[in-house]
Design an enzyme around this catalytic site. Structure first.
Site, PDB file in Angstrom:
ATOM      1  N   ASP A 291     -29.375  92.668  38.644  1.00 38.99           N
ATOM      2  CA  ASP A 291     -28.198  93.333  38.088  1.00 38.99           C
ATOM      3  C   ASP A 291     -27.001  92.419  38.344  1.00 38.99           C
ATOM      4  O   ASP A 291     -26.638  92.168  39.496  1.00 38.99           O
ATOM      5  CB  ASP A 291     -28.010  94.690  38.761  1.00 38.99           C
TER       6      ASP A 291
ATOM      7  N   ASP B 102     -26.265  93.989  31.447  1.00 30.48           N
ATOM      8  CA  ASP B 102     -26.061  93.013  32.528  1.00 30.48           C
ATOM      9  C   ASP B 102     -27.306  92.886  33.397  1.00 30.48           C
ATOM     10  O   ASP B 102     -27.221  92.533  34.563  1.00 30.48           O
ATOM     11  CB  ASP B 102     -24.852  93.394  33.378  1.00 30.48           C
TER      12      ASP B 102
ATOM     13  N   LYS C 280     -30.801  97.203  64.594  1.00 33.42           N
ATOM     14  CA  LYS C 280     -30.583  96.773  63.206  1.00 33.42           C
ATOM     15  C   LYS C 280     -31.711  97.217  62.268  1.00 33.42           C
ATOM     16  O   LYS C 280     -32.395  96.392  61.639  1.00 33.42           O
ATOM     17  CB  LYS C 280     -30.425  95.253  63.148  1.00 33.42           C
TER      18      LYS C 280
END
Length: 349
Positions: A330, A225, A275
């Protein structure tokens, strides 16, 4: 062909000029183009001979002898597709053009045959259920989902074949008949395909115990994949040069914390980072293993690749990383699949 520009010629040039172009370029063909490089036709050795036999002289113009409707390849077609066209049509070369029919290259079959064949095996783990793609894999195994014009697994195989790899093993289980019906023995793609048929799910390494014989060279193991433009030859060669027992392809993975991260000591705030992004090194799902590693794979059991690397490290074997820096995707979840369909047109068509 690296210096394909040498083959370009105007339709108003003489056939004598064309002979000189063909001789100097060593391509057995001249590409007849307009001033903005739009392809008007081709002139091969054979075209030249036929023209002379019907009374055309070397001082006549190229357009009197050129082939006006030559077969061409789109510039975004992969090399294996172009090779198939050239062989099917019995040609030795094929111009490559862009969407405006402008010449952007020339593919010579002789050059393609110079690609060094690789005797290293490629084992592709294609037996998973693909449960994270839900309805898409209810009737179709994930490796056979269409990405662009062909199944995902075919694009993966073509990427390896373009680099000279010819011997493939597919570890199959879920709806394997679809995979076997599409690829057969691989001869349609100019490769050899054999199947490791799992009777139960065996993970990303367990199916290696089904190999009918031991390879004599390091071999590649990859998931079914992954879309990538990695230089697989370099990965294998660096593995061999390092003397490693196993190489793991790795990539950086960034993860942003969606909040302000508070640094505190004994109840006092000593800093706030808004963040922040953390970077991890993760497995890219492709590996190179030396033959002796197969001794560590249990027979007929579920066994994942991380477990195999754990065992190797415990045994003191040499395991190393290989950074995968190029395009890599992926296809694990639906957003990844949708992105792959968009990327295919830009990267793999």
């Amino acid at each position: 062909m690296k210096h394909w520009e040498q083959t370009l010629i105007s339709p108003d040039s003489t056939l004598r000029d064309a002979l000189d172009v063909i001789d100097k370029a060593g391509s057995q063909i001249a590409l007849v183009v307009s001033p903005d490089r739009q392809l008007l036709g081709t002139l091969s050795d054979g075209d030249m001979r036929r023209a002379l036999l019907r009374g055309v002289s070397l001082d006549d113009r190229v357009h009197t002898a050129m082939h006006r409707n030559p077969a061409v390849a789109n510039n975004d077609e992969d090399l294996l597709s172009v090779v198939e066209q050239i062989r099917r049509l019995g040609l030795h070369q094929m111009p490559r053009v862009d969407g405006d029919n402008r010449v952007v290259g020339l593919t010579l079959l002789d050059d393609i045959m110079l690609v060094q064949p690789r005797d290293n095996w490629v084992v592709i783990m294609a037996g998973g259920l693909g449960t994270r793609l839900a309805e898409l894999t209810r009737d179709t195994p994930k490796p056979m989902l269409k990405v662009g014009s062909r199944p995902l697994l075919e694009t993966i195989v073509r990427g390896y074949a373009d680099q000279g790899f010819r011997r493939f093993y597919f570890a199959v289980n879920y709806k394997s008949e679809q995979i076997e019906a599409h690829f057969g023995d691989g001869s349609a793609l100019g490769i050899e395909v054999r199947y490791l048929r799992e009777q139960q799910r065996m993970g990303t390494a367990g199916a290696l115990s089904l190999l009918p014989e031991r390879p004599t060279l390091p071999f590649i193991v990859t998931n079914a994949d992954l879309l990538t433009k990695e230089d697989h030859c370099a990965m294998v060669d660096l593995h061999a040069e390092s003397g490693a027992d196993a190489t793991m392809g790795v990539r950086p993975y960034e993860m942003q914390v969606p909040f302000g991260v508070v640094q505190e000591r004994e109840g006092r705030i000593i800093g706030i980072e808004e963040k922040p992004t953390q970077v991890f090194t993760v497995s890219a799902g492709m590996y190179v293993l030396s033959p002796q590693v197969l001794d560590l794979v249990p027979s007929g059991q579920f066994f994942d690749m991380p477990s195999l690397f754990d065992v190797m490290m415990q045994e003191g074997l040499h395991t190393r990383c290989h950074r995968v820096d190029g395009y890599w995707l992926d296809i694990g979840q639906l957003p990844d699949y949708e992105r792959a369909k968009v990327d295919f047109e830009k990267v793999f068509k």
